[in-house]
Design an enzyme around this catalytic site. Sequence first.
Site, PDB file in Angstrom:
ATOM      1  N   SER A  77      13.330  22.318 -20.930  1.00 37.29           N
ATOM      2  CA  SER A  77      12.222  21.635 -20.942  1.00 37.29           C
ATOM      3  C   SER A  77      11.687  23.312 -20.642  1.00 37.29           C
ATOM      4  O   SER A  77      12.124  24.035 -20.908  1.00 37.29           O
ATOM      5  CB  SER A  77      11.255  20.365 -19.561  1.00 37.29           C
ATOM      6  OG  SER A  77       9.288  21.123 -20.166  1.00 37.29           O
ATOM      7  N   ASP A 215      11.400  15.989 -25.263  1.00 34.31           N
ATOM      8  CA  ASP A 215      11.323  16.651 -24.300  1.00 34.31           C
ATOM      9  C   ASP A 215      12.912  16.762 -23.986  1.00 34.31           C
ATOM     10  O   ASP A 215      13.931  15.619 -23.801  1.00 34.31           O
ATOM     11  CB  ASP A 215      11.294  16.304 -22.853  1.00 34.31           C
ATOM     12  CG  ASP A 215      10.658  17.089 -21.700  1.00 34.31           C
ATOM     13  OD1 ASP A 215      11.421  18.001 -21.291  1.00 34.31           O
ATOM     14  OD2 ASP A 215      10.192  16.765 -21.285  1.00 34.31           O
TER      15      ASP A 215
END
Length: 401
Positions: A77, A215
């Site tokens: 991320s 993600d």
Amino acid sequence: MARFFVLSLLLSLMAAFNTLPPVAFGEIIPILSIDGGGIKGIIPAVILEYLESALQERANNKSARIADYFDVIAGTSTGGIIASMLTAPDSNNTDLPRFTASEIIQWYKEESPCIFNQSEQGSILLGPKYNGNCLHDIAREQLQEIRLGDALTDLVIPTFDLKQLKPVIFSSFKINQVPDLNAKLADIVISTSAAPTLLPPYNFTNGNTTFNMIDGAVVADNPAFVACNELMQQGKNNTELLLLSLGTGNIPEGGWNATEAANWGIIQWGSHLLTILGHSSTHQSGYYLATLFNDLQDNYLRIQEYNLSKEFESSDNSTQAYLDGLEDVGRKLLNETAKRINVITSLPEDIDNITNAQALDRWADILYELKQQRLAKRSSSSMDMKNSREMMKEMAAWAFQ
């Protein structure tokens, strides 16, 4: 016949001397890992600024960079964004990355208000909180056509394919076997940052593969264990690993009690589940790594703010006051006592009564010395090759007489 034998031997030797000993894989492999955490990526960026400055001081070279001293950099991320910024080659000097660690701090302060535009928030009940357009534009503008294989050191960036329902690890180690993983870094960082409820899933095609990504925190909020596994898959399990793992802050007891959760329905569980899974993944990774390095504790340093104030709970608050506060958290963390997880209690304990800054200074010494040893080995091998080539020229002259 003698001349034919010498000529055959000569050709074999020439092939053997055509390569230098590997620099990326010596007896010790340094790994840098950076957690996910949205806007809180500014905390590990501050830690990296300190380390980069320490390495420059030891090298007596202001051009020294983090990527010069780590064989592998992993990020999930926001950590994946930082990893890419540390390793994407500069367009004017491809031996240097586009960003220094200090510039990454400023990047968060300058770009976050656009990525997480507080005045353009959507309803998370009807879609993602932000449309993602700003992040997409920034990533494409700053990373352009740079691909995973162009990075200045090996990268490992976890993501999750929503259509295939499986993790996808964008790893430099796999692009020869799976060429479609050699995607543009812009596509990779957009993918690993597509946090459910905050940013939309991301679709892109590379080669013959279409990716539908969310993600990387769904796979590993702390990607350090993924990076270690990537190395082991390459047959590096007999080498010595040196792991620096950077967190983005942990709020103690920042969750909910059982009484609160007793009457939760699908909406409440859905809104909190990603946070729960992220914390679970991070703690499990920390536990596994502490166990893996239990007999080699000096080879593993985890820098994490284990007592982050609840005022810094948000991962998308882009106000300048909040960003300045996160930077201050990072600078204070440098002066806090270094800690490691006790594998019995799973709780952090002080290390040798030293600060995180002092621990990083130790690491700077080790990383600098390791690089000097590699350079010396390479120089020695180059000299041996030069001498051997001179000898082979004399043998060739005799063989072709």
